[in-house]
Motif scaffolding. Structure first.
Motif, short mmCIF file in Angstrom:
data_model
loop_
_atom_site.label_atom_id
_atom_site.label_comp_id
_atom_site.label_asym_id
_atom_site.label_seq_id
_atom_site.Cartn_x
_atom_site.Cartn_y
_atom_site.Cartn_z
N UNK A 152 0.63 -1.16 0.14
CA UNK A 152 -0.14 0.06 0.00
C UNK A 152 1.02 1.51 0.03
N UNK A 153 0.29 2.36 -0.71
CA UNK A 153 1.11 3.57 -0.45
C UNK A 153 1.70 3.93 0.83
N UNK A 154 1.34 3.50 1.98
CA UNK A 154 1.93 4.00 3.37
C UNK A 154 2.98 3.05 3.49
N UNK A 155 3.27 2.08 2.88
CA UNK A 155 4.29 1.24 3.20
C UNK A 155 4.17 -0.30 3.58
N UNK A 185 -3.13 -9.50 -1.64
CA UNK A 185 -3.77 -8.76 -2.66
C UNK A 185 -5.45 -9.31 -2.52
N UNK A 186 -5.63 -10.43 -2.50
CA UNK A 186 -7.15 -10.76 -2.40
C UNK A 186 -7.79 -10.01 -1.13
N UNK A 187 -7.12 -9.79 -0.11
CA UNK A 187 -7.36 -9.21 1.09
C UNK A 187 -7.60 -7.82 0.98
N UNK A 188 -6.69 -7.28 0.08
CA UNK A 188 -6.66 -5.65 -0.33
C UNK A 188 -8.02 -5.32 -0.92
N UNK A 189 -8.12 -6.30 -2.20
CA UNK A 189 -9.32 -5.97 -2.75
C UNK A 189 -10.72 -6.00 -1.86
N UNK A 190 -10.78 -7.04 -0.99
CA UNK A 190 -11.97 -7.14 -0.01
C UNK A 190 -12.02 -5.87 0.84
N UNK A 191 -10.87 -5.48 1.27
CA UNK A 191 -11.04 -4.25 2.05
C UNK A 191 -11.45 -3.29 1.27
N UNK A 229 -13.82 -0.06 2.55
CA UNK A 229 -13.15 0.67 3.49
C UNK A 229 -11.86 1.08 2.68
N UNK A 230 -11.35 2.33 2.61
CA UNK A 230 -10.24 2.71 1.66
C UNK A 230 -8.98 3.05 2.71
N UNK A 231 -8.68 2.62 3.73
CA UNK A 231 -7.98 3.06 4.73
C UNK A 231 -6.96 1.71 5.15
N UNK A 254 -2.16 1.71 9.98
CA UNK A 254 -2.09 3.27 10.28
C UNK A 254 -3.09 4.22 10.01
N UNK A 255 -4.14 3.57 9.19
CA UNK A 255 -5.31 4.28 9.02
C UNK A 255 -5.13 5.41 7.57
N UNK A 256 -3.86 5.44 7.09
CA UNK A 256 -3.62 6.19 6.05
C UNK A 256 -4.37 5.32 4.69
N UNK A 257 -4.73 6.20 3.68
CA UNK A 257 -5.44 5.76 2.35
C UNK A 257 -4.67 4.87 1.88
N UNK A 258 -5.37 3.74 1.65
CA UNK A 258 -4.89 2.69 0.95
C UNK A 258 -4.68 2.80 -0.38
N UNK A 259 -5.13 3.64 -1.12
CA UNK A 259 -5.02 3.91 -2.61
C UNK A 259 -4.13 4.93 -2.69
N UNK A 260 -3.73 5.31 -4.05
CA UNK A 260 -2.91 6.54 -4.51
C UNK A 260 -3.82 7.83 -4.46
N UNK A 261 -3.16 8.88 -4.37
CA UNK A 261 -3.93 10.05 -4.47
C UNK A 261 -4.66 10.24 -6.01
#
Length: 400
Positions: free
Chosen positions: A264-267, A272-278, A282-284, A288-295
Motif C-alpha cells: 500500500x502507499x503507506x508502506x 492482494x485478495x485481502x486488499x481487494x476485499x478491504x 474501506x479505503x484505509x 496506520x489508517x492512511x489511505x490505502x490507494x494512491x491520490x
C-alpha cells in the motif's frame, strides 16, 4: 564348551588322542560361519515377504491420508515429525488430529509406571535422577494435556510414497524408483516440492524457498527481504522487515504465504485478495489508517464528496466548527466547517480526516462560518465514476 567335551569324549571312546586346541578352535569357527551363512540365506529368503509387508503398509498409509487439493503431484510425503503420510505440508499443518511428534518420547529408564514422563528435549536440562513425587491422586499435580498439533519442517522430509505403485523411497528424486512415473513437472530437492509448472515456480536462494510467478519477473530486495515485482522494484517503498509480519486482514504470515502480496502507499503490506476485499468497504490501511490507494485513484471520489457536501449544506442548528487531523498528510486544520459526509483537508484534499475538537456548535457555529459557498449552475461532474459516487453520497444523506 559342550562341543569340546563331546569331541574329547568321542576321542577317548575310540581310544584315540585328544584333539588339539587349534583343531577345536577351527571346528568352532567353521560351525559359527555355517550358522551365520544360514541366517544370511534365511534373511534373503524372507526378503520378498518383508517387501510385500512394506508395500502393503505404504499402500494403506497412502489410501488413508486426507485428500490433497493444493498441488498436482504423484507422490505423498512421510512426515519426519509424526510419521504420518500427507499429500503436502499444507495438508499436514491443516490436519486437526495429529499424533505427537517423535521427539516427545518419554524417559522410563529406572522409573516406575507412576513416575512422570518428560520430553527428551526437556530432559537435558534436568538431573539424571529427578525426585519422585509422592502423591495420593492418580495424576501428578502438574499434569497438563499434551499439545499434539505441530507444523512440519519441509526441509526435513526424507521419504515419499509413490501414488501409483506405493513404493516408499527417498525424497531427493522426481521419478519413482519402482514404476518410473514423474512426481511433478517442477521439483525442488531443497524444499521437497513437487508441483505443476503452470505457475512458473522457481527457487529463490535468498528467500530460502520456492516462489511462483517466474524468476525473470521478480527481483529480490535485500532490504525488504522479499522478491519484488521487477516492474515495481525501482519505485517500491523499501522498508526493512516489512514482509516479516502477518497480513493485517487474515493474519497469515506474509513472507511464507502462497498468496500474492500488495504494498500500500503507506508502506504496509497486505495480501492482494485481502486488499481487494478491504477496498470494497474501506479505503484505509488497517494498521496506520492512511489511505490505502494512491491520490490519483482517490481524487475522483474526493471531488464527488466535495460536490455532495456543497449540494447538501448543513442547517444552522446542526452546524459545527471543528479542528481536524489529516491521517494522510498528518497536517492539522483549524476552525473548519463540519459535514456529516466528511471534512476535507485543505492541504492534500483528502477526506481521510479525524475530528480532534469541536469549537462551536449550532447558531454560534453558523454565524462564525457564514453562508456556504454557492454552486454555479454550470457545475458538472467529470466522469461516470463521479456520478456513481455522488449518487451514493446523496442517497446516504437522504437516508440519514
Amino acid at each position: 564348551d559342550d562341543d569340546a567335551i563331546d569331541a574329547v569324549a568321542a576321542a577317548s571312546a575310540a581310544g584315540g588322542k585328544r584333539p588339539s586346541v587349534k583343531r577345536r578352535e577351527s571346528e568352532k569357527s567353521s560351525k559359527r560361519r555355517a550358522s551365520l551363512r544360514d541366517s544370511f540365506t534365511m534373511g534373503f529368503s524372507n526378503m520378498d515377504v518383508k517387501n510385500d509387508c512394506n508395500e502393503e503398509l505404504s499402500r494403506k498409509l497412502e489410501q488413508s491420508r486426507p485428500q490433497c487439493g493444493h498441488y498436482e503431484r504423484n507422490c505423498s510425503m512421510v512426515s519426519p515429525c509424526c510419521g504420518m503420510v500427507f499429500g503436502c505440508r499444507i495438508c499436514h499443518d491443516e490436519c486437526p488430529n495429529l499424533p505427537p511428534p517423535f521427539l516427545l518420547q518419554f524417559q522410563n529408564n529406572n522409573r516406575g509406571a507412576g513416575d512422570q514422563c518428560v520430553p527428551v528435549a526437556a530432559s537435558a536440562s534436568q538431573s539424571k535422577e529427578p525426585a519422585v513425587l509422592h502423591r495420593s491422586a492418580s495424576l501428578p499435580p502438574n499434569f497438563a494435556e499434551e499439545e499434539t498439533h505441530h507444523t512440519i519442517d519441509r526441509f526435513k522430509v526424507k521419504e515419499v510414497i509413490c501414488r501409483e505403485c506405493y513404493t516408499r523411497q527417498s525424497s531427493k528424486t522426481n521419478n519413482c524408483i519402482g514404476c518410473g512415473i514423474q512426481f511433478g513437472s517442477y521439483h525442488c530437492s531443497t524444499c521437497n516440492l513437487w508441483m505443476s509448472d503452470a505457475e512458473d515456480p522457481y527457487h529463490c536462494l535468498k528467500c530460502g524457498f520456492c516462489r511462483v510467478g517466474g524468476r525473470e519477473n521478480f527481483t529480490h530486495c535485500d532490504e525488504c527481504g522479499m522478491c519484488i515485482d521487477a516492474l515495481l522494484f525501482d519505485d517500491h517503498n523499501c522498508k526493512s522487515g516489512k514482509y516479516m509480519s502477518n497480513c493485517p486482514v487474515c493474519q497469515e504470515d506474509l513472507f511464507s504465504s502462497r498468496k500474492a502480496s500488495h504494498e500500500m502507499p503507506c508502506g504496509h503490506a497486505i495480501h492482494w485478495d485481502c486488499f481487494r476485499d478491504l477496498t470494497s468497504h474501506d479505503t484505509r490501511c488497517p494498521i496506520c489508517k492512511k489511505t490505502a490507494e494512491t491520490h490519483d485513484q482517490m481524487e475522483p471520489t474526493w471531488s464527488a464528496m466535495a460536490l455532495g457536501i456543497a449540494l447538501q449544506p448543513v442547517p444552522a442548528d446542526m452546524a459545527r466548527v471543528v479542528d481536524i487531523l489529516c491521517n494522510d498528510c498528518e497536517e492539522k486544520g483549524r476552525n473548519q466547517r463540519w459535514h456529516f459526509l466528511g471534512v476535507q483537508c485543505l492541504k492534500c484534499t483528502s477526506f481521510n480526516t479525524t475530528v480532534e475538537r469541536t469549537v462551536f456548535v449550532g447558531q454560534e457555529a453558523a454565524d462564525f462560518l457564514g453562508p456556504p459557498d454557492e454552486i454555479t449552475a454550470d457545475a458538472n461532474i467529470s466522469s461516470e465514476a463521479d456520478q456513481n459516487v455522488l449518487a451514493a453520497l446523496m442517497g446516504a444523506g437522504e437516508a440519514g
